[in-house]
Enzyme design. Sequence first.
Site, PDB file in Angstrom:
ATOM      1  N   ARG A  76      69.995  31.526  36.229  1.00 12.62           N
ATOM      2  CA  ARG A  76      68.908  31.443  37.201  1.00 12.62           C
ATOM      3  C   ARG A  76      69.199  30.290  38.155  1.00 12.62           C
ATOM      4  NH1 ARG A  76      67.543  36.007  36.158  1.00 12.62           N
ATOM      5  NH2 ARG A  76      65.590  36.671  35.215  1.00 12.62           N
ATOM      6  N   HIS A  81      72.039  38.121  43.764  1.00 13.57           N
ATOM      7  CA  HIS A  81      71.398  38.426  42.474  1.00 13.57           C
ATOM      8  C   HIS A  81      71.707  39.877  42.055  1.00 13.57           C
ATOM      9  CE1 HIS A  81      67.870  37.238  39.652  1.00 13.57           C
ATOM     10  NE2 HIS A  81      68.621  38.147  39.061  1.00 13.57           N
TER      11      HIS A  81
HETATM   12  P1  NDP Z   1      69.481  35.727  25.160  1.00 13.35           P
HETATM   13  O1  NDP Z   1      68.108  35.255  24.838  1.00 13.35           O
HETATM   14  O2  NDP Z   1      70.030  36.898  24.412  1.00 13.35           O
HETATM   15  O3  NDP Z   1      70.523  34.523  24.975  1.00 13.35           O
HETATM   16  C1  NDP Z   1      70.255  33.231  25.376  1.00 13.35           C
HETATM   17  C2  NDP Z   1      71.346  32.296  24.855  1.00 13.35           C
HETATM   18  O4  NDP Z   1      71.122  30.992  25.384  1.00 13.35           O
HETATM   19  C3  NDP Z   1      71.314  32.163  23.323  1.00 13.35           C
HETATM   20  O5  NDP Z   1      72.627  32.041  22.824  1.00 13.35           O
HETATM   21  C4  NDP Z   1      70.565  30.843  23.121  1.00 13.35           C
HETATM   22  O6  NDP Z   1      70.901  30.150  21.933  1.00 13.35           O
HETATM   23  C5  NDP Z   1      71.054  30.053  24.316  1.00 13.35           C
HETATM   24  N1  NDP Z   1      70.112  28.975  24.629  1.00 13.35           N
HETATM   25  C6  NDP Z   1      68.810  29.057  25.001  1.00 13.35           C
HETATM   26  N2  NDP Z   1      68.280  27.845  25.177  1.00 13.35           N
HETATM   27  C7  NDP Z   1      69.270  26.966  24.897  1.00 13.35           C
HETATM   28  C8  NDP Z   1      69.356  25.548  24.879  1.00 13.35           C
HETATM   29  N3  NDP Z   1      68.296  24.785  25.181  1.00 13.35           N
HETATM   30  N4  NDP Z   1      70.523  24.984  24.535  1.00 13.35           N
HETATM   31  C9  NDP Z   1      71.602  25.740  24.211  1.00 13.35           C
HETATM   32  N5  NDP Z   1      71.599  27.098  24.197  1.00 13.35           N
HETATM   33  C10 NDP Z   1      70.440  27.700  24.550  1.00 13.35           C
HETATM   34  O7  NDP Z   1      69.492  36.014  26.737  1.00 13.35           O
HETATM   35  P2  NDP Z   1      70.427  37.027  27.535  1.00 13.35           P
HETATM   36  O8  NDP Z   1      71.831  36.771  27.161  1.00 13.35           O
HETATM   37  O9  NDP Z   1      69.929  38.416  27.400  1.00 13.35           O
HETATM   38  O10 NDP Z   1      70.125  36.582  29.052  1.00 13.35           O
HETATM   39  C11 NDP Z   1      70.416  35.288  29.529  1.00 13.35           C
HETATM   40  C12 NDP Z   1      69.881  35.105  30.938  1.00 13.35           C
HETATM   41  O11 NDP Z   1      70.664  35.824  31.886  1.00 13.35           O
HETATM   42  C13 NDP Z   1      68.473  35.642  31.205  1.00 13.35           C
HETATM   43  O12 NDP Z   1      67.490  34.793  30.681  1.00 13.35           O
HETATM   44  C14 NDP Z   1      68.438  35.711  32.720  1.00 13.35           C
HETATM   45  O13 NDP Z   1      67.992  34.481  33.248  1.00 13.35           O
HETATM   46  C15 NDP Z   1      69.899  35.920  33.104  1.00 13.35           C
HETATM   47  N6  NDP Z   1      70.133  37.212  33.729  1.00 13.35           N
HETATM   48  C16 NDP Z   1      70.697  37.263  34.988  1.00 13.35           C
HETATM   49  C17 NDP Z   1      70.942  38.469  35.613  1.00 13.35           C
HETATM   50  C18 NDP Z   1      71.626  38.529  36.946  1.00 13.35           C
HETATM   51  O14 NDP Z   1      71.771  39.634  37.521  1.00 13.35           O
HETATM   52  N7  NDP Z   1      72.075  37.433  37.497  1.00 13.35           N
HETATM   53  C19 NDP Z   1      70.611  39.753  34.969  1.00 13.35           C
HETATM   54  C20 NDP Z   1      70.041  39.595  33.651  1.00 13.35           C
HETATM   55  C21 NDP Z   1      69.800  38.367  33.075  1.00 13.35           C
HETATM   56  P3  NDP Z   1      70.537  30.781  20.485  1.00 13.35           P
HETATM   57  O15 NDP Z   1      71.508  31.923  20.329  1.00 13.35           O
HETATM   58  O16 NDP Z   1      70.795  29.684  19.543  1.00 13.35           O
HETATM   59  O17 NDP Z   1      69.105  31.224  20.586  1.00 13.35           O
HETATM   60  C1  OXD Z   2      66.994  40.095  34.829  1.00  7.99           C
HETATM   61  C2  OXD Z   2      67.609  39.909  36.142  1.00  7.99           C
HETATM   62  O1  OXD Z   2      66.495  39.113  34.244  1.00  7.99           O
HETATM   63  O2  OXD Z   2      67.918  40.925  36.810  1.00  7.99           O
HETATM   64  O3  OXD Z   2      66.998  41.232  34.333  1.00  7.99           O
HETATM   65  O4  OXD Z   2      67.843  38.778  36.572  1.00  7.99           O
END
Ligand code: NDP
Ligand code: OXD
Length: 309
Positions: free
Chosen positions: A224, A272
């Site tokens: 983000r 995006h």
């Molecule tokens: P998940 O919830 O599956 O994974 C999040 C990961 O981040 C986990 O490994 C988690 O650790 C880690 N994490 C969260 N908080 C912390 C922290 N404080 N310190 C260290 N590690 C942390 O999310 P997704 O993989 O599904 O998605 C990630 C992000 O991608 C979304 O939230 C969104 O913002 C972004 N996104 C962007 C898109 C785009 O087109 N640009 C499209 C879709 C999503 P743990 O495993 O220990 O919980």
């Molecule tokens: C999502 C994105 O969170 O598109 O799905 O960013």
Amino acid sequence: MGAVLFCSNLDDPEEWRPPMTRLMPDLDLRVFPNFGNADEIDVAMVWRPPAEGLGQFKNLKAILSLGAGVDQLDLSKLPAGVPVARLVDDVLTTAMAEYCLLAALRYHRRVDLYERNSRLKKWEYHIPRPASQRTVGVLGLGVLGGATAEKLKMNGFKVVGWSRSPKQIAGVEGFSGADGIYRMAAKAEIVINLLPLTPDTRGILNKKLFDAMPQGSYLVNVGRGGHLNEEDLIPALDSGKLAGATLDVFQKEPLVTEHPFWGRGDILVTPHCASTGGADTAAPQVVENIRRARAGKPLMNQVDRAKGY
Ligand code: NDP
Ligand code: OXD
């Protein structure tokens, strides 16, 4: 039988209606702001909630994000006690891993430099390095970060990653904890951010992180816009600490035309578009969650509201 509210400034409800109705023929889908009697709404499908919030829907049993991320919902402002779920979609996951591989290969094979040189009609040869000598770091090893780490590994890169809880992914050196991110960054010539945006991760792509990375490294931000301390990026690029950045997400989207990120040879801006889910592939989990909410069962892909993701 309750009704489902659809509220998004980005998604087309008419793309969702047919695949959802095929799975739930008696679906009553109402599009904001024409939702009729608010008391009949028991599930809300939302990208951003309406400005007045969701508090007017007194019988809400579930809030279903139309994205993988949930920061746009501002969890603290949603009605207390209502479970929230997000989308986990194979199409979205594959597209994200593909985008990140593309960004990593572009830097690894110096295509960013050749793009600039080609505009300058400059013939300058750089010996390619094997991917096995290039380390890519992935921040966040969840659904999207995990799939990205796997894809990079399959393509020969050395992969390191950072997550909140320690993760065992074969062939990926995992780091966790507050100092783990800097130990990981010290190894990574390309850092890809796939963290969710929470109070703990806001501004995490900052000078301290860039300083920990090897000289001339690259940043890819697909998480983000709020993850990046925008004012730290250009000095890091101008000083050569970073050699380039690929940015798909921004604090304010669309990126305004006067923004300094536009027009630089060392920043690639994409709108995006790294990945997106499809109504056809995501409809089954949404319908399943409507059924679960009405049956009082836990949702699929339920968000931990305390953790913020
Ligand atoms: P998940 O919830 O599956 O994974 C999040 C990961 O981040 C986990 O490994 C988690 O650790 C880690 N994490 C969260 N908080 C912390 C922290 N404080 N310190 C260290 N590690 C942390 O999310 P997704 O993989 O599904 O998605 C990630 C992000 O991608 C979304 O939230 C969104 O913002 C972004 N996104 C962007 C898109 C785009 O087109 N640009 C499209 C879709 C999503 P743990 O495993 O220990 O919980
Ligand atoms: C999502 C994105 O969170 O598109 O799905 O960013």
